[in-house]
Enzyme design. Structure first.
Site, PDB file in Angstrom:
ATOM      1  N   HIS A  81     -49.699  -8.269  74.811  1.00 35.90           N
ATOM      2  CA  HIS A  81     -49.467  -9.615  75.335  1.00 35.90           C
ATOM      3  C   HIS A  81     -50.734 -10.155  76.002  1.00 35.90           C
ATOM      4  CE1 HIS A  81     -47.318 -13.014  76.832  1.00 35.90           C
ATOM      5  NE2 HIS A  81     -47.211 -12.591  78.074  1.00 35.90           N
ATOM      6  N   HIS A  94     -46.199  -6.080  76.814  1.00 30.80           N
ATOM      7  CA  HIS A  94     -45.000  -6.781  77.289  1.00 30.80           C
ATOM      8  C   HIS A  94     -43.746  -6.087  76.757  1.00 30.80           C
ATOM      9  CE1 HIS A  94     -42.193  -9.924  78.313  1.00 30.80           C
ATOM     10  NE2 HIS A  94     -43.158 -10.638  78.878  1.00 30.80           N
ATOM     11  N   ARG A 116     -43.675  -4.904  84.236  1.00 28.89           N
ATOM     12  CA  ARG A 116     -43.772  -4.861  82.779  1.00 28.89           C
ATOM     13  C   ARG A 116     -44.300  -3.531  82.265  1.00 28.89           C
ATOM     14  NH1 ARG A 116     -46.077 -10.983  81.480  1.00 28.89           N
ATOM     15  NH2 ARG A 116     -44.147 -12.044  82.023  1.00 28.89           N
ATOM     16  N   GLY A 145     -58.461 -24.291  81.559  1.00 28.18           N
ATOM     17  CA  GLY A 145     -59.463 -25.258  81.145  1.00 28.18           C
ATOM     18  C   GLY A 145     -59.008 -26.693  81.328  1.00 28.18           C
ATOM     19  N   LEU A 155     -54.112 -24.089  80.314  1.00 26.71           N
ATOM     20  CA  LEU A 155     -53.833 -24.410  81.712  1.00 26.71           C
ATOM     21  C   LEU A 155     -55.070 -24.291  82.587  1.00 26.71           C
ATOM     22  CD1 LEU A 155     -50.287 -22.910  82.331  1.00 26.71           C
ATOM     23  CD2 LEU A 155     -50.959 -25.296  82.101  1.00 26.71           C
ATOM     24  N   GLY A 199     -62.202 -24.590  76.153  1.00 26.04           N
ATOM     25  CA  GLY A 199     -60.803 -24.200  76.271  1.00 26.04           C
ATOM     26  C   GLY A 199     -60.053 -25.215  77.102  1.00 26.04           C
TER      27      GLY A 199
END
Length: 670
Positions: A429, A266, A337, A45, A43, A40
């Site tokens: 989400h 979300h 949320r 990984g 962000l 992955g």
């Protein structure tokens, strides 16, 4: 197996500092002899790859996309949290920690969250140094905006494309290491199994998605940063390729899964328009800074709007129910949320939904445009401005803040959101649950780490907005590089791990046998047929509203879908070529196992929590619909699956959490 979270002793504010002072380190010369696999390149990984390579480790990076730039982190819109207190409004490390634990319904691991809050400020400095174009205020300093569930402004942002800009920063750092030869990049590769040698993770089996070749890759440690499993619902805000396979494969080899039933719903998504859709589109939560959420007060107005006899702009203020402002005046439209999602569903379930399906509420910017326009007229010394002039000036401000989001909405819905309110509805989400990890981010498989959304630790039952990017970059840039060194210090004399070991051969055979089955099964139904059936069961019975009867039905129905899948799935094409249907078949097979575990975990929790509320059914005396309830023991369920035709018990262990530094109390936003 007893779980040991390995949380350091001492006051929570000192744990991370004391930990770093006493861990084992790897000599820079020895790092050159150690290999790390990272699966992955979003962000989490991507930042881990760049940092580990910068430290001197040899990194193999795997992405199923054609480039790390296409990781789903790119879709994040609204911002990233950090306790910088640039606004001078009272923010601090402790307040960020407190808000995150409270927003997660007190189900996060406190020590991990405090560490997250501690390193958050470093993330912003790192990203600014990389050239990430954060928004700036009038004086040139970095700007902040508010997000739901907090009373300060701590969210740094780059218009409505924060995830994209942060990912490009991590990608540039990766590219530097690729050029140096410290990262070996494997694009269009998918991890299909982990290889365990002498009880330790020592490599993976991957498929080249272009040629179909099955490959063996060895390393001294394996890091999973493959994101969440929201696509178990079929319709979600996730990209269609987002999947649970990497995390699920290590789970089936002994890495425990925790809190699988906690999913973020979300509140700010474009409503579905029909059964033909394959995904849903997110509208950033940042829109709730200036957008006001409402439905008509009177049912006759609802029906008139649905029938096209009235427009939402025809209704006066007195005819509108700004239900979040009415119910939660302290937070208004910026409630967390889960609260916003439950409230929207409650209004739509009561019959006040404003679109043809009855599944939409309004997000209205008229007040913001007027407010900004009036302010700009004064700034520009325009006396007695007309309504049209005020609107023109206000629209420019809103466009500067949210323009790309408004443009995206207009292209999808074919309505101008500057002139008519947006329609939004809750959608699946982010996933709160994931692979169980200890304080070091190591799973219950020695040498196998899990970072970012793929693990369970930081967000409890509900993630506060703008915390996903914070956790991904914190894990990759500032946490894992320390903790993995403590483990790898024992491997400096190990040498290269051979891929000719029998464990690699056995794992490869298991992968090839499964692929051969899919290619040769010759069923009559497509992979999407089964995925859609699973998604409907998950949303209807394991989604926002749950009860004992429905969850038991869901488990039986998912099992039946799974049995039909293995008998009647049809995968066209061959295995020795690029074959997206073959990729999907493996991923949906994993979702069909995860879905049942998900439902079983939800069944074990007779509670309302996060974005989910537990309703009473004939068989149980549970909490009332919408009531927030919390177990007094405050524990994370840890689930295990041993799939041999039947699922094992879903909940085998519980991990006691600390709760030693904050007052435990029922959450209240009133």
């Amino acid at each position: 197996m007893a779980l040991d979270s390995k949380v350091p002793q001492g006051p929570i504010k000192d744990k991370w500092t004391d930990y770093k002072n006493h861990i084992d380190l790897v000599n820079p010369a020895n790092k050159r002899n150690i290999d790390v696999i990272v699966v992955g390149t979003g962000l989490a990984g991507g930042s881990a790859c760049a940092t580990l390579a910068e430290l001197g480790y040899n990194v193999k990076a795997f992405a199923y996309q054609d480039s790390p730039r296409r990781a789903h982190s790119i879709a994040a819109q609204g911002g990233i949290n950090a306790a910088k207190n640039y606004q001078g409004d009272g923010d601090s490390t402790y307040r960020l920690f407190y808000d995150t634990v409270k927003g997660g319904d007190y189900r996060s691991r406190e020590a991990n969250v405090y560490r997250l809050a501690e390193v958050s400020a470093n993330i912003i400095d790192q990203c600014v140094a990389q050239g990430v174009p954060f928004a700036r205020d009038y004086g040139g300093l970095l700007d902040n905006r508010s997000f739901g569930g907090v009373l300060v402004s701590r969210t740094f942002y780059a218009k409505g494309q924060t995830g994209q800009q942060l990912l490009l920063g991590a990608y540039s750092a990766m590219n530097r290491q690729i050029a140096r030869g410290k990262i070996e990049m494997f694009n269009r590769h998918e991890m299909l199994d982990v290889v365990i040698v002498d009880g330790k993770a020592r490599g993976i089996i991957a498929r080249n998605l272009i040629t179909g070749e099955i490959e063996r890759h060895s390393a001294h440690a394996v890091v999973i940063g493959s994101g969440g499993y929201g696509n178990v619902y079929f319709l979600s805000t996730n990209a269609m390729g987002s999947n649970a396979t990497a995390a699920w494969k290590i789970h089936k080899k002994g890495a425990y899964f925790a809190n699988p039933c906690y999913t973020q719903i979300h509140p700010t998504c474009i409503p579905r328009s029909g059964d033909y859709q394959s995904k849903l589109t997110l509208m950033s939560e940042s829109l709730r800074n200036d957008g006001r959420i409402w439905v008509p007060k009177n049912m006759e107005d609802v029906l008139a709007i649905r029938e096209g006899k009235k427009k939402p702009t025809d209704l006066s203020e007195d005819e509108r129910d700004y239900y979040l402002e009415r119910r939660y005046p302290a937070f208004g439209n910026l409630v967390p949320r889960d609260v916003a999602s439950r409230a929207a569903k409650e209004r739509c379930d009561a019959g006040y939904g404003v679109n043809a399906t009855g599944e939409a509420v309004y997000l209205d910017f008229a007040s913001a445009i007027t407010r900004y326009g009036t302010e700009q007229a004064k700034i520009q010394n325009i006396t007695n401005p007309s309504d049209a002039k005020i609107y023109e000036l206000g629209q420019k401000i809103v466009e500067a803040k949210y323009g790309n989001l408004f443009q995206m909405y207009e292209k999808i819905v074919d309505q101008n959101p500057y002139e008519t309110p947006m329609m939004i509805y809750p959608a699946v989400h982010y996933t709160m649950g994931g692979v169980w990890v200890d304080y070091n981010l190591m799973t219950t498989i020695p040498g196998c780490y899990c970072i970012g959304e793929a693990n369970f630790s930081d967000h409890g039952a509900n993630r506060l907005g703008a915390s996903a990017l914070m956790q991904g970059l914190a894990d990759g840039y500032f946490v894992l590089p320390y903790t993995i060194g403590d483990y790898l210090a024992d491997d400096i004399r190990t040498g290269k791990i051979s891929t000719d070991l029998p464990e690699f051969e056995a794992a490869e055979k298991e992968v090839t046998d499964r692929i051969d089955f899919f290619i040769n099964n010759n069923g009559t139904k497509s992979v999407d047929y089964f995925h859609k059936k699973l998604g409907k069961v998950m949303w209807d019975k394991v989604g926002m509203s749950r009860n004992e009867t429905g969850l038991k039905e869901a488990m039986a129905e998912i099992k039946a879908i799974r049995e039909e899948f293995w008998k009647d799935v049809k995968v066209p094409g061959s295995k020795d070529e690029m074959n997206p249907e073959l990729e999907k078949a493996g991923r949906v097979a994993d979702f069909l196992e995860l879905g049942e575990l998900f439902a079983k975990d939800a069944l074990m929790r007779a509670e309302s929590c996060g974005g989910h509320f537990r309703e009473e059914s004939a068989e149980e005396d549970g909490p009332q619909k919408g009531e927030a309830k919390r177990d007094d023991e405050n524990f994370a369920y840890v689930a295990a699956w041993e799939y041999k035709g039947e699922p094992a018990d879903a909940v085998l262990h519980k991990e006691e959490l600390e709760f030693n530094d904050i007052e435990l109390k029922q959450r209240s936003y009133k």
